[in-house]
Every structure is written in C-alpha cells, then in structure tokens.
Design a protein around this motif. Sequence first.
Motif, PDB file in Angstrom:
ATOM      1  N   THR A  15      62.332  21.085 -71.078  1.00 37.23           N
ATOM      2  CA  THR A  15      61.874  21.688 -69.838  1.00 37.23           C
ATOM      3  C   THR A  15      60.387  21.525 -69.692  1.00 37.23           C
ATOM      4  O   THR A  15      59.663  21.360 -70.666  1.00 37.23           O
ATOM      5  N   ILE A  17      56.889  19.921 -67.232  1.00 41.84           N
ATOM      6  CA  ILE A  17      56.353  18.619 -66.855  1.00 41.84           C
ATOM      7  C   ILE A  17      54.902  18.561 -67.263  1.00 41.84           C
ATOM      8  O   ILE A  17      54.155  19.531 -67.113  1.00 41.84           O
ATOM      9  N   GLN A 135      52.568  13.066 -58.724  1.00 39.72           N
ATOM     10  CA  GLN A 135      53.170  14.365 -58.481  1.00 39.72           C
ATOM     11  C   GLN A 135      54.284  14.366 -57.433  1.00 39.72           C
ATOM     12  O   GLN A 135      55.313  15.021 -57.632  1.00 39.72           O
ATOM     13  N   LEU A 138      57.410  13.305 -59.123  1.00 39.99           N
ATOM     14  CA  LEU A 138      57.833  14.311 -60.097  1.00 39.99           C
ATOM     15  C   LEU A 138      58.544  15.462 -59.396  1.00 39.99           C
ATOM     16  O   LEU A 138      59.529  16.003 -59.898  1.00 39.99           O
ATOM     17  N   ASP A 139      58.049  15.820 -58.217  1.00 42.17           N
ATOM     18  CA  ASP A 139      58.703  16.879 -57.450  1.00 42.17           C
ATOM     19  C   ASP A 139      60.113  16.466 -57.031  1.00 42.17           C
ATOM     20  O   ASP A 139      61.047  17.280 -57.043  1.00 42.17           O
ATOM     21  N   LYS A 142      62.325  16.771 -60.086  1.00 44.50           N
ATOM     22  CA  LYS A 142      62.659  18.166 -60.371  1.00 44.50           C
ATOM     23  C   LYS A 142      63.694  18.711 -59.395  1.00 44.50           C
ATOM     24  O   LYS A 142      64.554  19.499 -59.775  1.00 44.50           O
ATOM     25  N   GLU A 143      63.620  18.267 -58.134  1.00 41.13           N
ATOM     26  CA  GLU A 143      64.586  18.740 -57.143  1.00 41.13           C
ATOM     27  C   GLU A 143      65.985  18.208 -57.452  1.00 41.13           C
ATOM     28  O   GLU A 143      66.981  18.921 -57.288  1.00 41.13           O
ATOM     29  N   ARG A 145      67.089  17.627 -60.422  1.00 38.63           N
ATOM     30  CA  ARG A 145      67.551  18.451 -61.533  1.00 38.63           C
ATOM     31  C   ARG A 145      67.984  19.829 -61.042  1.00 38.63           C
ATOM     32  O   ARG A 145      68.991  20.365 -61.501  1.00 38.63           O
ATOM     33  N   ARG A 146      67.226  20.386 -60.102  1.00 34.84           N
ATOM     34  CA  ARG A 146      67.569  21.718 -59.589  1.00 34.84           C
ATOM     35  C   ARG A 146      68.936  21.712 -58.925  1.00 34.84           C
ATOM     36  O   ARG A 146      69.672  22.703 -58.982  1.00 34.84           O
ATOM     37  N   LEU A 169      60.036  16.363 -69.759  1.00 35.06           N
ATOM     38  CA  LEU A 169      60.806  16.164 -68.540  1.00 35.06           C
ATOM     39  C   LEU A 169      62.297  16.343 -68.846  1.00 35.06           C
ATOM     40  O   LEU A 169      62.752  16.031 -69.941  1.00 35.06           O
ATOM     41  N   GLU A 170      63.025  16.823 -67.875  1.00 34.26           N
ATOM     42  CA  GLU A 170      64.470  16.972 -68.043  1.00 34.26           C
ATOM     43  C   GLU A 170      65.147  15.653 -67.669  1.00 34.26           C
ATOM     44  O   GLU A 170      65.621  15.470 -66.556  1.00 34.26           O
TER      45      GLU A 170
END
Length: 248
Positions: A15, A17, A135, A138-139, A142-143, A145-146, A169-170
């Motif tokens: 988990t 970044i 960035q 990366l966002d 992450k989305e 993954r969410r 990072l996941e």
Amino acid sequence: MQTTSSPPAGLEPQTGIAPPMPPSAATPEPLPGAMPESPVSGPAGVAFFDFDGTLIHGDSLPMFVGEVIGRRRAALALADAIRSALHRHVRGRGPGCDFPGSVKAIYLKRTLRGLPVADALAAAERMVPRVRWHQPMLDVLKEHRRQGRRVVIATGALDLYMPALLRGLEVDDLLATGMEVVDGRLTGRLSTANCVRLDKADRVTGWIAGHGPVAATWGYGNHPSDLPMLALMHKGEVVRIRRRSNRR
C-alpha cells in the motif's frame, strides 16, 4: 555453470505511493473507436500500464546504468551505442530486431556485462528517490485499484530494478525485460524478449490468456511504442506528458 532467466526479486502488492515530483499535465487520448466514458468507468477487470513516459517522466534505463557506472559514463555509453547501432544497421548486422532494440542490446552489453546481481539490486535501491513520478497517471492507477481491478505493469524496463521502483504501489503483476544471469553475474544479454512494441503486446496477450476470463481491459501507454498493446484493450489511452510552462 548454470543460467537462470527468472527475475531476481518478486513483486508483492503493498500500500501507499512514493511521493511524486512537482506536478505536470497529462492528456490521455483515446484510440480511434474508443468509448467516450471515463477511462476508469465500467466493470471490474485489468488495467495495464506502461512505465517509462507513462507512470514516470523519461526513461528509467539510463538512470539505472548511471547508478551502476556513473551518470557521465552512462551518457557517453548511450551515445556510443547509438552510433554503433547505426553503423551495424547500415550493414544489416544490427543485434536487435529494430534500431531501438539494437541500441538497447549494445548499451546493455557494454555497461552491465559482468556486473554482480547484488550490485545491480543495490543500484536499483539508489534509483528509488530519483524517479520523477507522474501524478495524474498514479491517480488513475489508484482509482482502478479502488474499483477492485487488477493492475499490471507492462514495460521494456529491466526486471532487475522494477520491483524496487514499484515498491509501495498496489501492483498485481510485472511484465518486464529479463536479463540473463550466470553464476550471480549479468552476462549483458537479455533472457526474455525486449518487452516493447509487438513483444509487449504478445506478453500482454499471454497474460490475459493465462489469467482470464477478464471482464474488461484498460491500457495506458505512450505513442508510438505502446500502440500494439493498446490495440488489444477494450479501452486504450495514449498518454502524453507535457511539462507546464514557467512563463506567465
């Protein structure tokens, strides 16, 4: 003497970044025929990300070689590899399947041959604070993954240093270019195909076949090297990193 082609280290999802560098603008551009929704909308599936020029600024390979032999020597070695590849291709003797592949093959052989794997992994750790993360992408990662999707990095970068850079990072899996190791030292030769262009598309196709069924696929990469991979996706996005102007 024994040869191994397996990556020197595994990749375990974690988990968090790594802190990005100052922001820049990115414009993901849908491929022709792509649907107009948000690139992270839709059912659960898999998102494939290129690394160099997509998740980070620039090319990670010269950075890695710079940590091994020094930045100035790495820059000179790259320029020399470009000249050598050009001369060899003129004579029809390039060691790679294309000109960029020949440059890479020559560069790796001249800079990494004989390097102990332990030294390569130490150089990878020194790279970590130098990477300039992008960035906006990366966002996006992450989305995905969410929303419960798997994330796979598909890159021409070397499997020697990618696990260190992706730590935090996941990420579910890594498709990268392998380096041949004999008796604990690099030979300077690849142990896999160079994971770019058509070879990257083949690796991604194999991954999907081996991990399916997959409800939907998203892909992010830069132009033109990632177009073969992006053409495989339900939704492929071309990423162009643009630096913000300092002028007001």
